[in-house]
Design an enzyme around this catalytic site. Structure first.
Site, mmCIF file in Angstrom:
data_model
loop_
_atom_site.group_PDB
_atom_site.id
_atom_site.type_symbol
_atom_site.label_atom_id
_atom_site.label_comp_id
_atom_site.label_asym_id
_atom_site.label_seq_id
_atom_site.Cartn_x
_atom_site.Cartn_y
_atom_site.Cartn_z
ATOM 1 N N GLY A 68 0.818 -1.209 0.000
ATOM 2 C CA GLY A 68 0.000 0.000 0.000
ATOM 3 C C GLY A 68 0.845 1.249 0.000
ATOM 4 O O GLY A 68 2.065 1.200 0.214
ATOM 5 N N PRO A 69 0.220 2.402 -0.227
ATOM 6 C CA PRO A 69 0.948 3.679 -0.233
ATOM 7 C C PRO A 69 1.569 3.966 1.134
ATOM 8 O O PRO A 69 1.159 3.381 2.149
ATOM 9 C CB PRO A 69 -0.135 4.711 -0.588
ATOM 10 C CG PRO A 69 -1.260 3.926 -1.169
ATOM 11 C CD PRO A 69 -1.204 2.581 -0.538
ATOM 12 N N PRO A 70 2.542 4.860 1.179
ATOM 13 C CA PRO A 70 3.150 5.205 2.481
ATOM 14 C C PRO A 70 2.141 5.832 3.433
ATOM 15 O O PRO A 70 1.265 6.600 3.030
ATOM 16 C CB PRO A 70 4.242 6.222 2.101
ATOM 17 C CG PRO A 70 4.500 5.994 0.650
ATOM 18 C CD PRO A 70 3.217 5.539 0.051
ATOM 19 N N THR A 117 -0.209 4.373 5.269
ATOM 20 C CA THR A 117 -1.544 3.791 5.385
ATOM 21 C C THR A 117 -1.683 2.813 6.541
ATOM 22 O O THR A 117 -2.793 2.330 6.803
ATOM 23 C CB THR A 117 -1.913 3.072 4.070
ATOM 24 O OG1 THR A 117 -0.841 2.198 3.689
ATOM 25 C CG2 THR A 117 -2.151 4.079 2.957
ATOM 26 N N GLY A 118 -0.602 2.491 7.229
ATOM 27 C CA GLY A 118 -0.722 1.676 8.436
ATOM 28 C C GLY A 118 -0.192 0.270 8.313
ATOM 29 O O GLY A 118 -0.594 -0.610 9.081
ATOM 30 N N HIS A 163 -4.567 35.409 -11.910
ATOM 31 C CA HIS A 163 -4.233 34.003 -12.173
ATOM 32 C C HIS A 163 -5.149 33.079 -11.355
ATOM 33 O O HIS A 163 -5.763 32.158 -11.904
ATOM 34 C CB HIS A 163 -2.770 33.760 -11.834
ATOM 35 C CG HIS A 163 -2.287 32.380 -12.153
ATOM 36 N ND1 HIS A 163 -1.469 32.102 -13.215
ATOM 37 C CD2 HIS A 163 -2.512 31.182 -11.540
ATOM 38 C CE1 HIS A 163 -1.206 30.799 -13.253
ATOM 39 N NE2 HIS A 163 -1.829 30.221 -12.233
ATOM 40 N N GLU A 164 -5.237 33.339 -10.064
ATOM 41 C CA GLU A 164 -6.062 32.485 -9.206
ATOM 42 C C GLU A 164 -7.545 32.682 -9.486
ATOM 43 O O GLU A 164 -8.331 31.729 -9.408
ATOM 44 C CB GLU A 164 -5.754 32.766 -7.733
ATOM 45 C CG GLU A 164 -4.300 32.565 -7.338
ATOM 46 C CD GLU A 164 -3.776 31.194 -7.690
ATOM 47 O OE1 GLU A 164 -4.565 30.236 -7.752
ATOM 48 O OE2 GLU A 164 -2.557 31.078 -7.922
ATOM 49 N N HIS A 217 -8.454 30.413 -12.364
ATOM 50 C CA HIS A 217 -8.728 29.033 -11.937
ATOM 51 C C HIS A 217 -10.153 28.910 -11.395
ATOM 52 O O HIS A 217 -10.896 27.990 -11.759
ATOM 53 C CB HIS A 217 -7.750 28.616 -10.838
ATOM 54 C CG HIS A 217 -6.368 28.323 -11.327
ATOM 55 N ND1 HIS A 217 -6.105 27.421 -12.324
ATOM 56 C CD2 HIS A 217 -5.153 28.815 -10.935
ATOM 57 C CE1 HIS A 217 -4.799 27.355 -12.538
ATOM 58 N NE2 HIS A 217 -4.200 28.200 -11.713
ATOM 59 N N ASP A 267 1.145 24.218 -13.088
ATOM 60 C CA ASP A 267 -0.061 23.912 -13.854
ATOM 61 C C ASP A 267 0.282 23.193 -15.150
ATOM 62 O O ASP A 267 -0.358 22.200 -15.519
ATOM 63 C CB ASP A 267 -0.814 25.211 -14.173
ATOM 64 C CG ASP A 267 -1.256 25.947 -12.922
ATOM 65 O OD1 ASP A 267 -1.415 25.276 -11.890
ATOM 66 O OD2 ASP A 267 -1.445 27.170 -12.981
#
Length: 650
Positions: free
Chosen positions: A205-207, A209-210, A428-429, A432, A503
Site C-alpha cells: 500500500g501507499p506510504p 496507510t498503516g 491568475h487564481e 482558476h 499547472d
C-alpha cells in the site's frame, strides 16, 4: 635513592639558602651533601640539635638506624653556592664537610619506560570494547557475530500496548491479519481438516496507510515470539553476510515456533534479480534474496513460522518471491475512505483536548486522500496551533488551519510582493476559480488565496470527489480548470508569465496519461504503453516506433492546446465578473465559495455535497479547509489523491 625523605617520615625540614648560610656561620652544620647539583642536604652538629631554634629538626623515630638530614633545600647556580660555602668556612675557620651525591629516581624512570606500553594497551582495550559492541558478548564478539540476525525479538513478556483496537479502518486487512493470528494460536483448528498454514503475507500500500502499525498490532495480539527487522538490516558491505543473517533469523524463528517474522521495507532485498545490474558483478542483495527464497520454500509448512512483510513498491519485487508457497497472501492496505477516516480521527483525537462541538464527520469530509499518517500529523499540527494561540482546547478552526499548513505549506508572511505581482497572481487564481465554476466535472471550489504558502504565491483550493474511476470528460475539465490561470493572464494582460509552471507540469502528465496509458485517444486507439511490472523502467527501447512517438507528441500537444483555448473562451465570456473577483481577492487576500456565488450566481453543476447548507466565516484568520485536485493516476500510487492548484511560483 632515599624514597622516604620528607617531613612526615624522618623529620627533614625544608629550608632556604639564606637560612642555611646563617646556620653555617654559627657553626651548626657538620656536613653538607649536594645531590644532583641542585639540592642540598644539611646535617647539624650534636650541639646544634640542643638549641631551641633547631627543635623541629629532630631525628627520625620511625627509622632510627637511618642517618637522615636535618634540613633540605634547593639552590640555584652550583658554582656560586660552593663559593659562598668556602668563603664562610675560611672566614669562620670551620671544618664542615662538603660532599656530592648523585641519586636516580628509579620509580619515575620505571613509569616512563613502561608508559608507551600502557598507552598501546589502553588503545587496544578501547578498540576491542568498541568492536565487541554494547551487548557484552566479549572482546571481538561483533566480528565473529557479523553474520547473526539483527532482528529484535518481542514476546509475551514485552509490554506491547498496540492491538487491533488501535488500528482504525482497514477492516479487510485486519480481517486477514487476524486470521493469521488465529493460525498461530490454534493451528489444529485448520490443520485438522487437511489445510496448511500459510507461509507468508505481504502488506502492500501507499506510504502512511498503516502497514507497520498492523504488524505492531499482530505483535501485541499473537502472544508468540515476534521477530521484527528492516530489509536493509540484511545488507552489509561483506559478501555473504546477508545470506548468513537470513539463515540465522529463520533458525531462531523455528527454534521458538510458533513465531512470526516481520520484514519491513522488503523491497530493499526483494527487488527483481537482474534488474539494473549492468555491471555484471556479484550482487550481495541477490544472494540475500536467493537465501530468503530458499528458507521460505525450504522449511516445513507446519513448523508454525509465518513471514509478514511490508512494502509500497510491490511492482519491483521478484516474481519468485510473490508466488504461492512463499507469500501466499497479498494484503492491500489502501488509503482510507470517508468512514475509515472518521474512525482514524476517533483514534487520534483521544489524547487531544478538543471542544465539545467538534464535528468529526466534517473533518473526515474535508480530508479526502489523507492517509492515516496524514491524519495523525493533522491532529498534532492542530494541537500545536491551538497551543501557539494559548487556547485551552483544540477547536474546529485549528484543524482547518492545520490542513492549510500540511497541504499548502507554511504561510510566508515575510514574502513581500509588488502591487503588479499581486495583481497578476490575483487574476491568475481568479482564472482558476472562474473556469472551474462553469465546468461540470471540475472539483467544487472551497477558497482562493493569494497568501504565499510554501513554494506557491497563490492557490485555488478544491474539495475533490472520491472517485473509483475517472472518465475522459472529467480529466479534460480538470485540465481546463488547471489552465485557467494562464488563460486569465492572456485575457487580461495580453501576455503570460512563468507562474503557471506547476499547472503546465500537471496538465502535460494528464494529457500523456490520456494518450499513452488509458487508451482514450482516437488516433492511438485502444492501446496502452503502461507496464505495471516496472520492467520498462530499465529498458533502453521504447515500446513504440518513432512514427508513433511523433503521433503521441502531436496528440498530447493538441489536447493541452484545445483545453487552453476552451479556458480562454470561458474567461472572455465572463471577463467582467473575472475582474470583479480579482478586485475582491486583492482586497481580502482570501475569498470563499460564497464570494463567487455573489458574483456568478449559484454554480450550474452542484454536487450533493455542495447543496448542503454551509456558512464558513469569511475572514482571513478563519479559513475553510482547502484540498487538492486529484492527480491523474500514474505508475506509482500517490500518497494523497487530493491536490491544490498552485499559482505563481518564485
Amino acid at each position: 635513592m632515599n624514597f622516604f625523605r620528607g617531613d612526615f617520615w624522618n623529620g627533614t625540614k625544608s629550608s632556604t639558602p639564606a637560612e642555611f648560610m646563617n646556620f653555617l656561620t654559627e657553626g651548626d652544620v657538620s656536613k653538607i651533601v649536594i645531590v644532583n647539583k641542585k639540592e642540598a642536604l644539611v646535617f647539624l652538629t650534636e650541639q646544634a640539635l640542643e638549641k631551641a631554634s633547631h627543635k623541629g629538626a629532630r631525628k627520625s623515630k620511625i627509622f632510627p638506624w637511618e642517618n637522615s638530614p636535618n634540613y633540605q633545600f634547593e639552590f640555584g647556580d652550583l658554582q656560586n653556592f660552593e663559593n659562598q660555602i668556602n668563603s664562610i668556612k675560611e672566614k669562620e675557620n670551620l671544618d664542615t664537610i662538603l660532599e656530592y651525591s648523585t641519586e636516580q629516581n628509579f620509580l619515575g624512570s620505571f613509569f616512563i619506560s613502561i608508559l608507551p606500553f600502557l598507552i598501546l594497551m589502553l588503545i587496544w582495550f578501547f578498540l576491542m570494547r568498541r568492536m565487541s559492541g554494547s551487548s557484552g558478548g566479549g572482546m571481538g564478539s561483533q566480528i565473529f557475530s557479523i553474520g547473526k540476525s539483527k532482528a529484535r525479538l518481542f514476546n509475551e513478556k514485552d509490554n506491547i500496548k498496540i492491538n487491533f483496537n488501535d488500528v482504525a479502518g482497514l477492516e479487510g486487512a485486519k480481517e486477514e491479519i487476524q486470521e493469521i493470528v488465529e493460525f498461530l494460536k490454534s493451528p489444529e483448528k485448520f490443520t485438522s481438516l487437511g489445510g496448511k498454514i500459510p507461509r507468508g503475507a505481504l502488506l502492500v500500500g501507499p506510504p502512511g496507510t498503516g502497514k507497520t502499525l498492523l504488524a505492531k498490532a499482530v505483535a501485541g495480539e499473537a502472544k508468540v515470539p515476534f521477530f521484527s527487522l528492516s530489509g536493509s538490516d540484511f545488507v552489509e558491505m561483506f559478501v555473504g553476510v546477508g545470506a548468513s543473517r537470513v539463515r540465522d533469523l529463520f533458525k531462531q524463528a523455528k527454534d521458538k515456533s510458533p513465531s512470526i517474522i516481520f520484514i519491513d521495507e522488503i523491497d530493499a532485498i526483494g527487488r527483481s534479480r537482474g534488474k539494473n545490474n549492468f555491471v555484471g558483478s556479484n550482487d550481495e542483495r541477490e544472494n540475500t534474496l536467493n537465501q530468503l527464497l530458499t528458507e521460505m520454500d525450504g522449511f516445513d509448512t507446519n513448523t508454525g513460522v509465518i513471514v509478514l512483510a511490508a512494502t509500497n513498491r510491490a511492482d519491483v519485487l521478484d516474481k519468485a518471491l510473490m508466488r504461492a508457497g512463499r507469500f501466499d497472501r497479498q494484503i492491500h492496505v489502501d488509503l482510507p475512505n470517508l468512514i475509515e477516516r472518521k474512525e482514524i480521527f476517533g483514534v487520534h483525537l483521544k489524547p487531544l483536548k478538543t471542544g465539545k462541538t467538534l464535528d468529526v464527520d466534517f473533518l473526515a469530509r474535508q480530508t479526502p486522500g489523507f492517509s492515516g499518517a496524514d491524519i495523525a500529523n493533522m491532529c498534532n499540527e492542530a494541537a500545536l496551533i491551538a497551543a501557539r494561540k494559548s487556547r485551552k482546547t483544540v477547536g474546529k478552526q485549528d484543524f482547518l488551519d492545520a490542513v492549510d499548513r500540511i497541504v499548502g505549506g507554511l504561510e510566508r508572511k515575510s514574502k513581500v510582493l509588488s502591487q503588479k505581482e499581486k495583481q497578476t497572481i490575483a487574476f491568475h487564481e481568479s482564472g482558476h476559480a472562474t473556469v472551474s465554476w462553469f465546468l461540470e466535472h471540475a472539483a467544487p471550489l472551497v477558497k482562493v488565496t493569494i497568501v504565499p504558502r510554501g513554494i506557491s504565491l497563490g492557490a485555488a483550493w478544491y474539495l475533490p470527489e472520491e472517485r473509483a474511476i475517472v472518465s475522459e470528460e472529467q480529466m479534460l475539465d480538470e485540465m481546463c480548470a488547471t489552465l485557467g490561470g494562464r488563460a486569465a493572464e492572456e485575457v487580461i494582460f495580453n501576455k503570460i508569465s512563468t507562474g503557471a509552471l506547476s499547472d503546465l507540469e500537471k496538465v502535460t502528465k494528464q494529457a500523456r496519461a490520456i494518450v499513452t496509458i488509458y487508451g482514450l485517444n482516437k488516433k492511438i486507439g485502444n492501446l496502452t504503453y503502461y507496464d505495471s511490472t516496472g520492467q520498462s523502467d530499465y529498458s533502453f527501447i521504447k515500446p513504440y516506433s518513432e512514427e508513433t512517438a511523433r503521433v503521441i507528441d502531436k496528440e498530447i500537444s493538441a489536447i493541452v492546446e484545445n483545453q487552453y483555448k476552451r479556458a480562454v473562451k470561458l474567461l472572455v465570456k465572463h471577463k467582467e465578473n473575472l475582474k470583479k473577483l480579482a478586485k475582491i481577492l486583492i482586497e481580502k487576500e482570501v475569498i470563499f465559495k460564497e464570494d463567487l456565488e455573489a458574483i456568478f450566481g449559484v454554480r450550474p453543476f452542484q454536487s450533493e455535497e455542495e447543496k448542503k447548507p454551509k456558512s464558513p466565516p469569511k475572514t482571513r484568520n478563519s479559513r475553510v479547509v482547502a484540498k487538492k485536485v486529484p492527480k491523474t493516476p500514474s505508475k506509482k500510487a500517490p500518497s494523497k489523491n487530493a491536490e491544490k492548484n498552485t499559482g505563481d511560483r518564485s
